[in-house]
Write a protein that holds these residues in place. Structure first.
Motif, PDB file in Angstrom:
ATOM      1  N   LYS A  53       3.792  11.422   0.038  1.00 46.82           N
ATOM      2  CA  LYS A  53       4.967  11.293   1.064  1.00 46.82           C
ATOM      3  C   LYS A  53       4.509  10.257   1.932  1.00 46.82           C
ATOM      4  O   LYS A  53       3.544  10.805   2.918  1.00 46.82           O
ATOM      5  N   VAL A  54       4.949   9.001   2.199  1.00 45.26           N
ATOM      6  CA  VAL A  54       4.372   7.894   2.999  1.00 45.26           C
ATOM      7  C   VAL A  54       5.553   7.416   4.112  1.00 45.26           C
ATOM      8  O   VAL A  54       6.800   7.428   3.945  1.00 45.26           O
ATOM      9  N   LEU A  55       4.844   7.399   5.321  1.00 44.32           N
ATOM     10  CA  LEU A  55       5.727   6.968   6.475  1.00 44.32           C
ATOM     11  C   LEU A  55       5.021   5.676   6.726  1.00 44.32           C
ATOM     12  O   LEU A  55       3.939   5.623   7.020  1.00 44.32           O
ATOM     13  N   VAL A  56       5.833   4.581   7.155  1.00 42.82           N
ATOM     14  CA  VAL A  56       5.248   3.211   7.782  1.00 42.82           C
ATOM     15  C   VAL A  56       5.827   3.053   9.141  1.00 42.82           C
ATOM     16  O   VAL A  56       6.956   3.396   9.311  1.00 42.82           O
ATOM     17  N   VAL A  57       5.021   2.394   9.912  1.00 35.02           N
ATOM     18  CA  VAL A  57       5.433   2.123  11.309  1.00 35.02           C
ATOM     19  C   VAL A  57       4.992   0.690  11.846  1.00 35.02           C
ATOM     20  O   VAL A  57       3.751   0.445  11.521  1.00 35.02           O
ATOM     21  N   SER A  58       5.544   0.005  12.631  1.00 40.42           N
ATOM     22  CA  SER A  58       5.215  -1.346  12.801  1.00 40.42           C
ATOM     23  C   SER A  58       5.010  -1.047  14.597  1.00 40.42           C
ATOM     24  O   SER A  58       5.640  -0.874  15.344  1.00 40.42           O
TER      25      SER A  58
ATOM     26  N   TYR B  51       4.606  14.521   6.375  1.00 42.58           N
ATOM     27  CA  TYR B  51       4.130  13.428   5.520  1.00 42.58           C
ATOM     28  C   TYR B  51       2.676  13.332   5.332  1.00 42.58           C
ATOM     29  O   TYR B  51       1.929  14.054   6.121  1.00 42.58           O
ATOM     30  N   ASP B  52       2.411  12.899   4.172  1.00 33.71           N
ATOM     31  CA  ASP B  52       1.000  12.908   3.477  1.00 33.71           C
ATOM     32  C   ASP B  52       0.241  11.807   4.135  1.00 33.71           C
ATOM     33  O   ASP B  52      -0.875  11.803   4.560  1.00 33.71           O
TER      34      ASP B  52
ATOM     35  N   LEU C 296       0.882  -1.233   0.145  1.00 31.00           N
ATOM     36  CA  LEU C 296      -0.076   0.050  -0.024  1.00 31.00           C
ATOM     37  C   LEU C 296       1.105   1.398   0.064  1.00 31.00           C
ATOM     38  O   LEU C 296       0.567   2.277  -0.689  1.00 31.00           O
ATOM     39  N   GLY C 297       2.002   1.138   0.568  1.00 36.14           N
ATOM     40  CA  GLY C 297       2.836   2.262   1.011  1.00 36.14           C
ATOM     41  C   GLY C 297       3.508   2.609  -0.720  1.00 36.14           C
ATOM     42  O   GLY C 297       3.626   3.852  -0.917  1.00 36.14           O
ATOM     43  N   LYS C 298       3.826   1.357  -1.409  1.00 37.69           N
ATOM     44  CA  LYS C 298       4.310   1.682  -2.695  1.00 37.69           C
ATOM     45  C   LYS C 298       3.222   2.350  -3.611  1.00 37.69           C
ATOM     46  O   LYS C 298       3.567   2.980  -4.443  1.00 37.69           O
ATOM     47  N   LEU C 299       2.181   1.703  -3.438  1.00 41.64           N
ATOM     48  CA  LEU C 299       1.002   2.120  -4.328  1.00 41.64           C
ATOM     49  C   LEU C 299       0.677   3.666  -4.090  1.00 41.64           C
ATOM     50  O   LEU C 299       0.707   4.295  -5.128  1.00 41.64           O
ATOM     51  N   LEU C 300       0.592   4.427  -2.818  1.00 40.51           N
ATOM     52  CA  LEU C 300       0.341   5.367  -2.722  1.00 40.51           C
ATOM     53  C   LEU C 300       1.352   6.537  -3.068  1.00 40.51           C
ATOM     54  O   LEU C 300       1.421   7.599  -3.538  1.00 40.51           O
ATOM     55  N   LYS C 301       2.691   5.863  -2.994  1.00 39.36           N
ATOM     56  CA  LYS C 301       3.868   6.915  -3.361  1.00 39.36           C
ATOM     57  C   LYS C 301       3.890   6.855  -5.032  1.00 39.36           C
ATOM     58  O   LYS C 301       4.297   7.998  -5.375  1.00 39.36           O
TER      59      LYS C 301
END
Length: 455
Positions: A131-136, A184-185, A120-125
């Motif tokens: 501009k995407v931030l991911v966190v676990s 970040y978006d 999903l991060g790749k698709l949105l970018k």
């Protein structure tokens, strides 16, 4: 995808053709078969009952229009009701809020949640230029944090670090603050999964949800669990205000029960389908296109989108210029075509979206093995630049060297050269503008016609 259901429904719907009018009697057997097909596909019983009832109400007594046979009229009704069961249209993510828009991912362990965060991060970018931030926030499975970090690096999105010593609430609050200060978006939050729905898990995710107030709360579920997927989604929906569902492992789901049950049972739309392990294997869910695929009519719109997204424009222009200048088609061009096909999910990924492919005999489908394309590329890679430009140079000793370099046999090299010659002939027909000749050539290159060898 949905092979069993497609095959059964296609066979069943042939039974109503040739009727002058659709009546209770002449569609009774067909409806019974449709009901059995849906139950065998592991569609939830309440969904099957409602579906059959609605199809019957619309079909009985329907006058057949002048341009359609009764069978086509009935199929049209079945298709419309399949769309209605899965949702009227594609429901995109609603990211219209003060940035960053927070997307919370929930689901059971093993459903493909972490992988879906990366996809999903790749698709949105890439598609939405966000501009995407991911966190676990999965502190119970140490590998989960590392897995997401690796995925983020692969797809080119930013990763917010966390450790198993931290509390999930501490992690998500810090990530949100970082997302705000660094403009970040979108912030995508991966949460912990369990083997089953339990109270402790629900309490934790409720607290995380409250702290984040996400614009999207997506439930990630394995399509291969059938109607259980819908029931689990309902349990989550009772505890959390879900906004949508991501169905994963759809490429391995020959039945289709989850896709047809989720919307009816949860009232929430399926927003994406996970259709493979690659990081770009996430498709927006279009009920009309999926209904078309279930009925064996293909999905040409998705195929066109795949082409637009994955075909290398520069390579295409280069090949077009070669055609215009009447230059020959060489093994470099052939390799480029193989790579583009691989980017589109391989030959089976493309064939799956073409109308009527469900009617292909099983043994013919077996001949379309994407592994053969990997082997063909390896063989071309083992050639010198001169050999790729002038394949006629490749004789005995060169063939042995190429076979050894690519880990194949001489007969594999011979087969590739034969297939290349066929492709070259087809390209010459195209250069002369003979589209009919080219189509005739392509028929010979379809499975069973020599282009794609068996395993």
């Amino acid at each position: 995808m949905f092979e069993n259901l497609t095959e059964r429904l296609s066979r069943t719907l042939k039974n109503v053709s040739g009727r002058g009018r659709l009546t209770d009697d002449n569609i009774k057997d067909t409806l019974r078969e449709v009901r059995m097909a849906l139950l065998e596909a592991d569609v939830a019983l309440p969904v099957v009952r409602e579906f059959v009832k609605r199809v019957k109400e619309r079909a009985v007594g329907t006058e057949v229009s002048k341009s359609l046979t009764p069978g086509q009229e009935f199929i049209k009704i079945v298709q419309a009701e399949l769309e209605a069961v899965m949702g009227e249209g594609n429901e995109a993510l609603d990211l219209s809020c003060q940035p960053p828009a927070v997307i919370l991912m929930a689901g059971l362990q093993g459903a493909g949640k972490t992988t879906s965060v990366g996809k999903l991060g790749k698709l949105l970018k890439e598609r939405d230029k966000k501009k995407v931030l991911v966190v676990s926030a999965d502190v119970y499975r140490p590998a989960a944090i590392k897995q997401l970090e690796t995925l983020a690096a692969d797809v080119g999105v930013d990763f917010f670090p966390s450790t198993v010593e931290q509390k999930p609430l501490t992690i998500v609050k810090a990530a949100l603050e970082h997302g705000k200060t660094k403009f970040y978006d979108v912030v995508i939050v991966d949460t912990a999964g369990r083997l089953h729905v339990d109270e402790e898990m629900m309490d934790e995710i409720k607290d995380v949800h409250k702290a984040l107030n996400p614009v999207e709360t997506l439930f990630v579920v394995d399509a291969m669990t059938g109607q259980d997927a819908a029931n689990t989604a309902k349990a989550f929906n009772d505890a959390l205000p879900l906004t949508g569902v991501i169905l994963t492992k759809v490429d391995g789901d020959a039945r289709g029960g989850a896709a047809l049950s989720v919307r009816h049972i949860t009232g929430k739309p399926i927003k994406f389908l996970g259709i493979g392990e690659k990081t770009d294997a996430l498709e927006p869910f279009h009920p009309d296109r999926v209904a078309s695929r279930i009925l064996g009519m293909g999905d040409v719109l998705s195929l066109i989108e795949d082409l637009e997204r994955n075909v290398d424009k520069k390579e295409a222009e280069k090949l077009a210029k070669k055609f215009k200048d009447k230059k020959g088609f060489d093994l470099e061009d052939f390799r480029s075509q193989l790579q583009q096909m691989k980017n589109m999910g391989g030959m089976m990924g493309m064939l799956d979206k073409l109308p009527g492919m469900s009617q292909l005999p099983g043994d013919m489908k077996d001949k379309v093995d994407d592994k053969i394309f990997v082997q063909m590329e390896a063989i071309i890679n083992s050639m010198t630049k001169g050999e790729r430009a002038r394949p006629e140079l490749i004789k005995g000793s060169r063939k042995k060297r190429i076979a050894a370099g690519s880990g194949t046999q001489v007969q594999d090299v011979n087969r590739l050269l034969k297939q290349f010659t066929q492709m070259q002939k087809m390209m010459k027909k195209m250069q002369k503008g003979g589209m009919k000749n080219m189509m005739r050539q392509m028929k010979g290159m379809m499975p069973g016609g020599g282009m794609f060898p068996g395993r």
